[in-house]
Design an enzyme around this catalytic site. Structure first.
Site, PDB file in Angstrom:
ATOM      1  N   ARG A 107       0.894  -1.149   0.000  1.00  0.00           N
ATOM      2  CA  ARG A 107       0.000   0.000   0.000  1.00  0.00           C
ATOM      3  C   ARG A 107       0.939   1.207   0.000  1.00  0.00           C
ATOM      4  O   ARG A 107       1.763   1.352   0.882  1.00  0.00           O
ATOM      5  CB  ARG A 107      -0.891   0.013   1.243  1.00  0.00           C
ATOM      6  CG  ARG A 107      -1.715  -1.288   1.430  1.00  0.00           C
ATOM      7  CD  ARG A 107      -2.735  -1.107   2.545  1.00  0.00           C
ATOM      8  NE  ARG A 107      -3.225  -2.364   3.108  1.00  0.00           N
ATOM      9  CZ  ARG A 107      -4.250  -3.063   2.628  1.00  0.00           C
ATOM     10  NH1 ARG A 107      -4.891  -2.642   1.567  1.00  0.00           N
ATOM     11  NH2 ARG A 107      -4.633  -4.169   3.223  1.00  0.00           N
TER      12      ARG A 107
ATOM     13  N   THR B 207      -9.496  -9.171  -4.286  1.00  0.00           N
ATOM     14  CA  THR B 207      -9.676  -8.886  -2.859  1.00  0.00           C
ATOM     15  C   THR B 207     -10.529  -9.981  -2.228  1.00  0.00           C
ATOM     16  O   THR B 207     -11.480 -10.454  -2.857  1.00  0.00           O
ATOM     17  CB  THR B 207     -10.336  -7.509  -2.603  1.00  0.00           C
ATOM     18  OG1 THR B 207     -10.766  -7.458  -1.234  1.00  0.00           O
ATOM     19  CG2 THR B 207     -11.530  -7.255  -3.496  1.00  0.00           C
ATOM     20  N   ILE B 208     -10.195 -10.337  -1.000  1.00  0.00           N
ATOM     21  CA  ILE B 208     -11.005 -11.367  -0.325  1.00  0.00           C
ATOM     22  C   ILE B 208     -12.344 -10.790   0.132  1.00  0.00           C
ATOM     23  O   ILE B 208     -13.250 -11.535   0.457  1.00  0.00           O
ATOM     24  CB  ILE B 208     -10.278 -11.984   0.897  1.00  0.00           C
ATOM     25  CG1 ILE B 208      -9.992 -10.927   1.973  1.00  0.00           C
ATOM     26  CG2 ILE B 208      -9.006 -12.700   0.475  1.00  0.00           C
ATOM     27  CD1 ILE B 208      -9.597 -11.526   3.325  1.00  0.00           C
ATOM     28  N   ASP B 209     -12.469  -9.465   0.144  1.00  0.00           N
ATOM     29  CA  ASP B 209     -13.634  -8.843   0.784  1.00  0.00           C
ATOM     30  C   ASP B 209     -14.920  -8.888  -0.053  1.00  0.00           C
ATOM     31  O   ASP B 209     -15.998  -8.692   0.471  1.00  0.00           O
ATOM     32  CB  ASP B 209     -13.333  -7.378   1.120  1.00  0.00           C
ATOM     33  CG  ASP B 209     -12.134  -7.226   2.037  1.00  0.00           C
ATOM     34  OD1 ASP B 209     -11.874  -8.157   2.813  1.00  0.00           O
ATOM     35  OD2 ASP B 209     -11.454  -6.175   1.974  1.00  0.00           O
TER      36      ASP B 209
ATOM     37  N   GLU C 200     -25.406 -19.377  14.541  1.00  0.00           N
ATOM     38  CA  GLU C 200     -26.680 -18.986  15.154  1.00  0.00           C
ATOM     39  C   GLU C 200     -27.049 -17.566  14.765  1.00  0.00           C
ATOM     40  O   GLU C 200     -28.209 -17.235  14.561  1.00  0.00           O
ATOM     41  CB  GLU C 200     -26.575 -19.078  16.688  1.00  0.00           C
ATOM     42  CG  GLU C 200     -26.992 -20.409  17.244  1.00  0.00           C
ATOM     43  CD  GLU C 200     -26.145 -21.561  16.702  1.00  0.00           C
ATOM     44  OE1 GLU C 200     -26.713 -22.620  16.462  1.00  0.00           O
ATOM     45  OE2 GLU C 200     -24.925 -21.390  16.492  1.00  0.00           O
TER      46      GLU C 200
ATOM     47  N   GLU D 236     -15.624  -8.051  10.809  1.00  0.00           N
ATOM     48  CA  GLU D 236     -14.779  -7.068  11.512  1.00  0.00           C
ATOM     49  C   GLU D 236     -15.315  -5.647  11.370  1.00  0.00           C
ATOM     50  O   GLU D 236     -15.080  -4.797  12.212  1.00  0.00           O
ATOM     51  CB  GLU D 236     -13.335  -7.134  10.998  1.00  0.00           C
ATOM     52  CG  GLU D 236     -13.189  -6.753   9.531  1.00  0.00           C
ATOM     53  CD  GLU D 236     -11.733  -6.670   9.062  1.00  0.00           C
ATOM     54  OE1 GLU D 236     -10.822  -6.682   9.902  1.00  0.00           O
ATOM     55  OE2 GLU D 236     -11.530  -6.593   7.840  1.00  0.00           O
TER      56      GLU D 236
END
Ligand code: F6P
Length: 323
Positions: free
Chosen positions: A72, A126-128, A188, A223
């Site tokens: 970055r 990107t994993i997002d 759950e 997160e």
């Protein structure tokens, strides 16, 4: 377009190497010269650029991370930084750029295009899964499968000890990793930024389960959830439901690594191929994506700005199946 450069930037994601391989080999197939840039925009500024051939990308389709490395880069946010970087492309007559990364990487690409006119194509790495204009981003499927494997293991302990686990997964401001991994592991409750988190509801649901002697529970928290991460959620639950044996597990960077799944290798290969086709067809400033199994081309600006809407159905499914 005769000479292109490629870089990976921002957080790495499994499948970046597969995409890189596809771009390089397709470029060579169409007679282009292909250059690799190390460490994203940092390497572009520092002139860490080398010519690639077919062998440069041998034996990497199955490897996580990125052989070009990633970074970055703050200096690239300045006009001087970008001018210095572009000069290194110009001196090699590079006239096309493929950027594999997420929103920060696309912003840099858009600026380069606007300031110097170089055609740029983005690939969603990107994993997002937080980019608009594609059903899946490269790395998401692997990250979700890693999370599923981890949560399955956590459930063994939850079950053996009658515990409540709060598992935090990545995703930055998006809840897709939480949503997919949570449904797939029978969580759950799933707490994500795209839906409002009401802790009273969570407590009420757990109390009801406690009455039924259902003490084994897994809550998956993104997160980026507005209420906070797993630790914040655990604090409230420990205070209000002391009878539960509550534990926190934050999965962290394990979700970014590992060998890409078949699905990630496939989309990376298809997107990589189409990045070159798009450049040759005169497209620029777009992200190559896949929607309903068809290739799609979304302006980078829209890919970053717009948000997919999470279907209410998915959250309803979580509730019904977790009873
Ligand atoms: O964008 C990928 C991602 O892993 C996010 O899910 C997370 O918020 C962030 O990167 C972490 O960044 P870093 O590895 O720089 O700590």
């Amino acid at each position: 377009v005769n000479k292109i450069a490629i870089l990976t930037s921002g957080g790495d994601s499994p499948g970046m190497n597969a995409a890189l391989r596809a771009v390089v080999r397709t470029g060579l197939y169409f007679g282009l010269e292909v250059y690799g840039i190390m460490r994203g925009y940092s390497g572009m500024m520092e002139d860490d650029i080398f010519q690639m051939d077919s062998r440069s990308v041998a034996n990497i389709i199955q490897r996580g991370g990125t052989i070009l490395k990633s970074a970055r880069c703050k200096e690239f946010y300045t006009a001087e930084g970008r001018a210095k970087a572009y000069a290194n492309l110009k001196k090699r007559d590079i006239d096309g750029l493929v950027v594999i990364g997420g929103d920060g990487s696309f912003t840099g690409a858009m600026k380069l295009q606007a300031e110097f006119g170089i055609p740029v194509i983005g690939l969603p790495g990107t994993i997002d899964k937080d980019l608009y204009g594609t059903d899946f981003t490269i790395g998401f499927d692997t990250a979700v499968n890693t999370a599923v494997e981890a949560i399955d293991k956590i459930r063994d302990t939850a079950d053996a000890h009658d515990r409540l686990f709060i598992v935090e997964v990545m995703g930055r401001h998006a809840g897709y990793i939480a949503l997919h991994s949570g449904i797939a592991t029978g969580a759950e409750t799933i707490l994500i930024p795209e839906a409002s988190t009401n802790m009273d509801d969570v407590i009420a649901s757990l109390s009801e389960k406690e009455k039924r002697k259902k003490l084994v529970n897994i809550i998956v928290v993104a997160e980026g959830d507005a209420f906070g991460g797993a630790n914040e959620v655990a604090k409230v639950i420990k205070e209000r439901l002391p009878k539960f044996d509550t534990k926190v597990s934050i999965l962290g960077h394990i979700q970014r690594g590992g060998s890409p799944t078949c699905s990630d290798r496939l989309i990376a290969s298809r997107m990589g191929y189409h990045a070159i086709e798009a450049l040759l067809a005169g497209k620029s400033n777009v992200m190559v994506g896949i929607i309903n199994n068809e290739m799609s081309y979304t302006p980078l600006e829209i890919a970053i700005r717009e948000k997919d809407i999470i279907d209410e159905d998915w959250l309803r499914i979580v509730k019904i199946l977790a009873s």
